[in-house]
Design an enzyme around this catalytic site. Structure first.
Site: not given
Length: 191
Positions: A8-10
Site C-alpha cells: 500500500t502507498s501509505t
C-alpha cells in the site's frame, strides 16, 4: 512455491494491506513480502527487491492487483524479465492472469501497453490544462520552498550541521540542501 507481494502507498491503508495479505494466503502463498511505500520511488521498495531475489525456478510471484506491483510498463517488463530469467512466473489475482502461459504473457504485455497509453493521454491533458491556465494567468505553479530557505541552509552548514540534519530541521529534502550548497560553492568559485 507461491510467493506473495503486497503493498500500500501509505500507513493509513491498513485495511487494504490486510485484505491483500488475506487474498494472497487464500491463493496459497507460502511466503509473503509486505510493505507500505509509494509506487513512485522504486528504490525504496526493499520488500519487492527481496521478493524478486527470493523467487527460484518454478516459483510464481503472486500479487492481488497489477497496480500493487508496477508503476509503469517499463517497470512491469523489468520485473517480468527478472522473473522469466529465473524461470519463475507472475500471477495477478484480480485479472486471473498467469504469465506461465503464453496467453498470460501476451495479455499482460497488452494490458501494460494500454495502461501506459492511458497515462500518456492523461499527462498530455494535464500539460494542456496547465498551459491554458498559465495563458489565462490562473496558474503560477508551486512556490519553491527550498530556495526560499537558502540563507538558513548556508547558515546551518556554516555551523557544521550535516545535510540530513539541515533537511530535517528546515523541512526540505536532502537533495535540495545539497543543491543549495553546490550552487553556493560554484558561485564562490566563479565569483
Amino acid at each position: 512455491m507461491l510467493v506473495g507481494y503486497a503493498r500500500t502507498s501509505t500507513l493509513d491503508q491498513k485495511a487494504g494491506l490486510e485484505g491483500q495479505e488475506r487474498e494472497l494466503r487464500e491463493a496459497g502463498c507460502e511466503r509473503l513480502f509486505i510493505e507500505q511505500v509509494s509506487s513512485v520511488d522504486v528504490r525504496e521498495r526493499h520488500r519487492l527487491t527481496e521478493a524478486l531475489d527470493f523467487v527460484r525456478e518454478g516459483d510464481t510471484l503472486v500479487v492481488t492487483k497489477l497496480d500493487r506491483l508496477a508503476r509503469s510498463v517499463a517497470h512491469l517488463m523489468g520485473i517480468l524479465d527478472t522473473l522469466t530469467g529465473k524461470g519463475a512466473a507472475l500471477r495477478i489475482l484480480s485479472m486471473d492472469l498467469d504469465t506461465s502461459t503464453p496467453t498470460g504473457k501476451l495479455l499482460l504485455t497488452m494490458l501494460g501497453g494500454v495502461a501506459e497509453f492511458e497515462r500518456g493521454i492523461m499527462l498530455e491533458r494535464q500539460r494542456e490544462g496547465i498551459a491554458k491556465a498559465k495563458a489565462e494567468g490562473k496558474y503560477t505553479g508551486r512556490k519553491p520552498t527550498a530556495r526560499a530557505k537558502s540563507a538558513e541552509v548556508l547558515k546551518l552548514h556554516g555551523e557544521g550541521v550535516g545535510g540530513t540534519q539541515i533537511a530535517k530541521r528546515l523541512g526540505i529534502g536532502r537533495a535540495s540542501v545539497y543543491r543549495i550548497l553546490d550552487e553556493a560553492k560554484a558561485g564562490a568559485q566563479t565569483g
